[in-house]
Design a protein around this motif. Structure first.
Motif, mmCIF file in Angstrom:
data_model
loop_
_atom_site.group_PDB
_atom_site.id
_atom_site.type_symbol
_atom_site.label_atom_id
_atom_site.label_comp_id
_atom_site.label_asym_id
_atom_site.label_seq_id
_atom_site.Cartn_x
_atom_site.Cartn_y
_atom_site.Cartn_z
ATOM 1 N N ARG A 578 0.835 -1.211 0.000
ATOM 2 C CA ARG A 578 0.000 0.000 0.000
ATOM 3 C C ARG A 578 0.872 1.265 0.000
ATOM 4 N NH1 ARG A 578 -5.069 1.363 1.806
ATOM 5 N NH2 ARG A 578 -5.662 -0.484 0.607
ATOM 6 N N ASP A 579 1.942 1.268 0.782
ATOM 7 C CA ASP A 579 2.770 2.468 0.913
ATOM 8 C C ASP A 579 3.665 2.711 -0.296
ATOM 9 O OD1 ASP A 579 1.658 2.800 3.399
ATOM 10 O OD2 ASP A 579 3.367 1.928 4.489
ATOM 11 N N ASN A 580 4.056 1.652 -1.003
ATOM 12 C CA ASN A 580 5.073 1.795 -2.051
ATOM 13 C C ASN A 580 4.566 1.587 -3.472
ATOM 14 O OD1 ASN A 580 7.846 1.955 -0.495
ATOM 15 N ND2 ASN A 580 6.647 0.357 0.552
ATOM 16 N N CYS A 581 3.311 1.157 -3.613
ATOM 17 C CA CYS A 581 2.773 0.919 -4.959
ATOM 18 C C CYS A 581 1.439 1.652 -5.105
ATOM 19 C CB CYS A 581 2.586 -0.577 -5.209
ATOM 20 S SG CYS A 581 4.105 -1.553 -5.074
ATOM 21 N N PRO A 582 1.457 2.943 -5.196
ATOM 22 C CA PRO A 582 0.200 3.700 -5.299
ATOM 23 C C PRO A 582 -0.513 3.371 -6.617
ATOM 24 C CG PRO A 582 2.094 5.113 -5.717
ATOM 25 C CD PRO A 582 2.644 3.814 -5.221
ATOM 26 N N GLY A 583 -1.815 3.213 -6.536
ATOM 27 C CA GLY A 583 -2.609 2.964 -7.733
ATOM 28 C C GLY A 583 -2.606 1.535 -8.220
ATOM 29 N N VAL A 584 -1.969 0.618 -7.481
ATOM 30 C CA VAL A 584 -1.911 -0.770 -7.926
ATOM 31 C C VAL A 584 -3.268 -1.453 -7.736
ATOM 32 C CG1 VAL A 584 -1.105 -1.624 -5.688
ATOM 33 C CG2 VAL A 584 -0.656 -2.964 -7.746
ATOM 34 N N THR A 585 -3.655 -2.262 -8.713
ATOM 35 C CA THR A 585 -4.863 -3.080 -8.607
ATOM 36 C C THR A 585 -4.447 -4.444 -8.071
ATOM 37 O OG1 THR A 585 -5.897 -1.953 -10.476
ATOM 38 C CG2 THR A 585 -6.782 -4.110 -9.871
ATOM 39 N N VAL A 586 -5.079 -4.893 -6.979
ATOM 40 C CA VAL A 586 -4.684 -6.135 -6.313
ATOM 41 C C VAL A 586 -5.850 -7.116 -6.331
ATOM 42 C CG1 VAL A 586 -3.862 -7.187 -4.172
ATOM 43 C CG2 VAL A 586 -3.069 -4.901 -4.815
ATOM 44 N N ILE A 587 -5.569 -8.338 -6.739
ATOM 45 C CA ILE A 587 -6.518 -9.452 -6.624
ATOM 46 C C ILE A 587 -5.828 -10.531 -5.813
ATOM 47 C CG2 ILE A 587 -7.917 -11.156 -7.848
ATOM 48 C CD1 ILE A 587 -7.914 -9.301 -10.256
ATOM 49 N N SER A 588 -6.339 -10.827 -4.625
ATOM 50 C CA SER A 588 -5.621 -11.656 -3.670
ATOM 51 C C SER A 588 -6.457 -12.849 -3.223
ATOM 52 C CB SER A 588 -5.219 -10.811 -2.447
ATOM 53 O OG SER A 588 -4.574 -11.609 -1.482
ATOM 54 N N VAL A 589 -5.823 -14.034 -3.250
ATOM 55 C CA VAL A 589 -6.431 -15.259 -2.737
ATOM 56 C C VAL A 589 -5.851 -15.538 -1.367
ATOM 57 C CG1 VAL A 589 -6.709 -17.746 -3.069
ATOM 58 C CG2 VAL A 589 -6.764 -16.202 -5.042
ATOM 59 N N MET A 590 -6.714 -15.713 -0.361
ATOM 60 C CA MET A 590 -6.273 -16.070 0.982
ATOM 61 C C MET A 590 -7.256 -17.066 1.577
ATOM 62 S SD MET A 590 -4.798 -12.538 2.680
ATOM 63 C CE MET A 590 -6.106 -11.478 2.062
ATOM 64 N N HIS A 591 -6.789 -17.838 2.558
ATOM 65 C CA HIS A 591 -7.641 -18.826 3.207
ATOM 66 C C HIS A 591 -8.517 -18.200 4.299
ATOM 67 C CE1 HIS A 591 -6.527 -22.466 1.221
ATOM 68 N NE2 HIS A 591 -5.247 -22.303 1.466
ATOM 69 N N GLU A 592 -8.139 -17.012 4.739
ATOM 70 C CA GLU A 592 -8.879 -16.385 5.816
ATOM 71 C C GLU A 592 -10.312 -16.037 5.387
ATOM 72 O OE1 GLU A 592 -5.920 -15.711 4.886
ATOM 73 O OE2 GLU A 592 -4.563 -15.669 6.588
#
Length: 657
Positions: A578-592
Motif C-alpha cells: 500500500r505504501d510503495n505501490c500507489p494505484g496498484v490493482t490487487v486481486i488476492s487469494v487467501m484462506h482467511e
C-alpha cells in the motif's frame, strides 16, 4: 511463480509470420533437419571448418592404412626370406621393416588419430552447446513454452531434462562418429581399391578377366561376405533401437521421481511415507531392470556375431582371393600378404555399418527423443489452437484504456476434454485502477484456477479478459522457488540486476523486512547454502514483497502469497504494498474468512470476490462507491464501445518459478 507483464495467447505477431516459423528449433522436426541445422546456422563457419579438418584427417588415416598394408607385407617377406642366400643383409632388412611399421603405427594412432579425436571432440562440444542454447531459447520464451509443453495432456514429452542433456549429448557424439565412419569407408574404398588395381594379376582359369582377375576376386569376396552379414546387423540393430528408446524412458522416469523426492523430502518424512515412496521406486526400477536384461541379451548376441564375423573376414575371406594366384606362382608371398591385408582393410571398412550398428541404434533413439521435443515446442506456439486439440479453449485476451482497469466477460473454466462442463463461471467482472479485491471460497472451488486464467496459464474454457493497456502485472504464488543466483538478482527478477542499483535494491529489501541481508546482495550462497535453502518460507514471501516494491506493478495477483506469514507479518506485507505501490490493482487469494486490516484498523481491500457453487460474484466491502465507478464495474468489455481492442502484437511476458 512470478510473472511480469500480461499473458496473451494466439493472434498474429504483427510481422506476417506464424509463430511456428520463428522458433529456434523449427528446422529440427525431422532427422535430417536436426542433423544439418548447426551447419546452416549463424555458426556455419565454425561447423564447416571443424568438419573439414576431421574429414581430411579421416581420409589421410585411410591412406596411411594402405601404407600399413604394404609395410606389413614387407615385414612378413623379410621374415620369410631371412635365410635366403640372396638376402645379403637379412637382419638389417628385418629390423628396418619392423621399425618402419612401428613408426607408421605411432604416426597413424598417436599423430593422426589423436589429432582427429581432439578436433572431433571439439566439434562435438560446440555442436552440443549450440543445440542446448537453441532448445533453451525455445523453451524459455515469452510464450511460456516450457509451461505449455508440459501441460498438453496428450502430447506432453516426458523427461525434458533428459532429452536436452543426455539425448542431445549422445546424439551429437554418435552422429559425428558415424559421419567419420562414412568418410573413412569412402576414402578407404578409393585408396585400397587403387592399390588393389595396381597390384592385380591374372588368375589361372580366369584368363578372360586379364590382369584384373585379382581385383575382381577381391571385390566378389567382399560383395558376397559383407551384405549378408549387414542384413543380419540391421535386424539386430532394430531391436537395439527399440530397447534403447524404452530404456531411456524408464531411466528418465526413475531419475525424475528421485529428483522429485529430494524436493518433497520433508513432506515424505512428516507423513512417514517412506514405504510408499520405496514401493514406487521399486516399481519404476523394475522396468529399467527388465529392459536392461533384454538389452544385455541382444548386446551379447551382437558382440558374438561381430567377433565371429571379424575373424572369418580377416583370416578366411581376406586370404581367399589371392590364394589361387599365389598357388600358381602369379604372385610371391609378399604380394600375397600385401593383397590379403588390403582385402582385409577393405572388408573392415565396408563392414563399418556392421560394427557401428549399436551406435546407429542409439543415435536413432536419441534423435527421436530430441525431434519429439522439437515437435512439442512447435505445437504449443499457438496455445489456444494447441489446447483445442484436447479440450475447449476459447480465451480472448485484449487490452483497453487503463482508466477502466481489468475486465472479465463471460469467463468459463473447465477441465481437459471436449464438452467438459465448466466448474467456474464469471459472467461480468471489473477491477478498477487502485482497487484491492479479496478472493475467497472453499478449497477446490477454483480460486487459483481463476488467477491462472487471468494470467493466460489455464488451458481449458473460454471468455474475454481485457487488460489495462500499458500496465505491467506481477503474479506471486504461495510456493516460492529461488534460482541459484545472487540475492540482488533474486530481488530484481524478472529484470536483470544491471537495471537497478544496489541502493534501490537494498531499500526494497529493508521495506520488505529483510534488511539483515542487505550486505549479502552480491552473494549466491551464505553459510554454504543457496538462498532457496537458507531462507524460510516466510522470508521467501517477504522477498516477493521486495520484488513488488522494486518493480511497482500496476496489476498484482497474490495467490496465497502470505500463507507462510504470521498475522503481524501479513499486515506488514500489505502495508508495504500500500505504501510503495500507489494505484496498484490487487486481486488476492487467501484462506482467511476476512482479509487483514492495517494496524490502525483501516481496510486494505475494497471488494470481495466470492466463488460458491461454481459461480463468482463480486461485492464491495465499502458500499459507498461513486455511481460512475459502479457503472464502469458493471460494464461488459465489448469492442464496439471503442475502448476495447485486440492488440496488433502479442504482449511480451517473462516469468520465474
Amino acid at each position: 511463480m512470478f510473472r511480469f507483464g500480461t499473458a496473451q495467447w494466439g493472434g498474429s505477431r504483427g510481422d506476417g509470420k506464424t509463430p511456428a516459423s520463428r522458433t529456434p528449433v523449427s528446422a529440427m522436426q525431422s532427422f535430417w533437419g536436426l542433423m544439418r541445422a548447426y551447419w546452416f546456422s549463424d555458426r556455419w563457419r565454425e561447423a564447416w571448418g571443424l568438419t573439414l579438418v576431421v574429414a581430411f584427417l579421416t581420409a589421410f588415416s585411410s591412406k596411411v592404412g594402405v601404407w600399413f598394408a604394404v609395410a606389413s607385407g614387407e615385414l612378413v617377406n623379410s621374415i620369410a626370406y631371412f635365410h635366403s642366400p640372396t638376402n645379403e643383409a637379412p637382419l638389417a632388412s628385418l629390423l628396418s621393416n619392423a621399425a618402419f611399421l612401428v613408426a607408421l603405427v605411432v604416426f597413424k594412432d598417436a599423430g593422426i588419430t589423436g589429432t582427429k579425436s581432439f578436433v572431433s571432440a571439439t566439434l562435438h562440444r560446440r555442436w552440443r552447446a549450440w543445440l542446448n542454447s537453441r532448445f533453451n531459447d525455445a523453451l524459455l520464451d515469452a510464450n511460456h513454452t516450457h509451461f505449455h509443453a508440459q501441460h498438453g495432456a496428450d502430447t506432453a514429452p516426458d523427461n525434458i531434462d533428459q532429452r536436452i542433456q543426455e539425448s542431445i549429448k549422445g546424439m551429437t557424439g554418435g552422429a559425428i562418429g558415424l559421419a567419420m565412419g562414412v568418410i573413412a569407408v569412402a576414402s578407404s574404398v578409393f585408396f585400397v581399391g587403387q592399390k588393389l588395381l595396381e597390384t592385380s594379376t591374372e588368375v589361372r582359369g580366369f584368363e578372360f578377366l586379364g590382369e584384373y582377375g585379382g581385383l575382381v576376386f577381391a571385390l566378389v569376396a567382399v560383395a558376397a561376405y559383407v551384405p549378408v552379414n549387414t542384413w543380419i546387423a540391421v535386424r539386430l540393430g532394430g531391436l537395439l533401437e527399440r530397447l534403447s528408446i524404452r530404456m531411456q524412458k524408464a531411466e528418465g522416469s526413475y531419475r525424475g521421481e528421485l529428483s522429485t523426492l529430494l524436493r518433497r523430502s520433508f513432506h515424505v518424512a512428516s507423513a512417514h511415507g517412506e514405504a510408499v515412496q520405496k514401493t514406487m521406486h521399486e516399481r519404476l526400477y523394475t522396468e529399467i531392470d527388465r529392459t536392461w536384461g533384454r538389452l544385455n541379451w541382444i548386446n551379447a548376441g551382437y558382440g558374438s556375431f561381430e567377433r565371429i564375423y571379424n575373424f572369418v573376414g580377416a583370416r578366411v575371406v581376406a586370404y581367399g582371393p589371392g590364394l589361387l594366384p599365389f598357388i600358381h606362382n602369379r604372385i610371391d608371398l609378399k604380394g600375397y600378404i600385401t593383397g590379403a591385408e588390403l582385402v582385409n582393410s577393405l572388408i573392415s571398412q565396408c563392414s563399418w555399418f556392421i560394427h557401428v550398428m549399436p551406435a546407429i541404434a542409439t543415435l536413432r533413439a536419441n534423435s527421436r527423443r530430441v525431434i519429439d521435443l522439437a515437435q512439442a515446442i512447435e505445437s504449443v506456439q499457438e496455445p489456444v489452437n494447441f489446447y483445442r486439440l484436447t479440450g475447449d479453449c476459447e480465451f480472448r485476451y485484449m487490452t483497453q484504456n487503463p482508466v477502466f482497469g481489468l475486465a472479465i466477460h463471460n469467463l468459463r473454466l473447465s477441465h481437459h476434454g471436449h464438452g467438459s462442463e465448466p466448474f467456474l463461471v464469471c459472467d461480468r467482472l471489473g477491477f478498477r485502477r487502485g482497487e484491492w479485491t479479496f478472493l475467497k471460497g472453499e478449497s477446490g472451488c477454483g480460486k487459483t484456477s481463476l488467477i491462472k486464467a487471468l494470467n493466460g496459464l489455464w488451458p481449458y474454457g473460454g471468455g474475454t479478459i481485457a487488460f489495462p493497456e500499458g500496465v505491467t502485472s506481477f503474479y506471486a504464488a504461495q510456493e516460492v522457488k529461488l534460482l541459484p543466483v545472487t540475492l540482488k538478482e533474486l530481488v530484481c527478477l524478472p529484470q536483470g540486476a544491471e537495471n537497478h542499483n544496489d541502493a534501490t535494491v537494498a531499500a526494497a529489501l529493508h521495506k520488505a523486512g529483510l534488511g539483515e541481508f542487505i550486505e549479502h546482495l552480491a552473494d549466491e550462497t551464505r553459510a554454504g547454502k543457496s538462498w532457496d535453502q537458507l531462507l524460510s518460507g516466510g522470508q521467501k514471501q517477504k522477498l516477493v514483497v521486495a520484488r513488488i516494491i522494486l518493480h511497482k506493478p500496476g496489476l498484482l495477483f497474490l495467490d496465497e502469497a502470505t500463507g507462510a506469514l504470521d498475522p503481524e507479518s501479513k499486515i506488514a506485507f500489505h502495508q508495504a504494498i500500500r505504501d510503495n505501490c500507489p494505484g496498484v490493482t490487487v486481486i488476492s487469494v487467501m484462506h482467511e474468512q476476512a482479509p487483514p486490516r492495517s494496524a490502525s484498523g483501516e481496510e486494505f481491500y475494497h471488494s470481495v470476490l466470492t466463488i460458491a457453487d461454481g459461480v463468482a460474484t463480486k461485492e464491495p466491502m465499502i458500499p459507498s462507491l461513486p455511481p460512475e465507478l459502479t457503472e464502469i464495474l458493471n460494464r461488459p468489455p465489448q469492442a464496439a464501445d471503442g475502448w476495447l481492442h485486440i492488440p496488433r502484437r502479442r504482449l511480451r511476458t517473462s516469468s520465474q518459478s
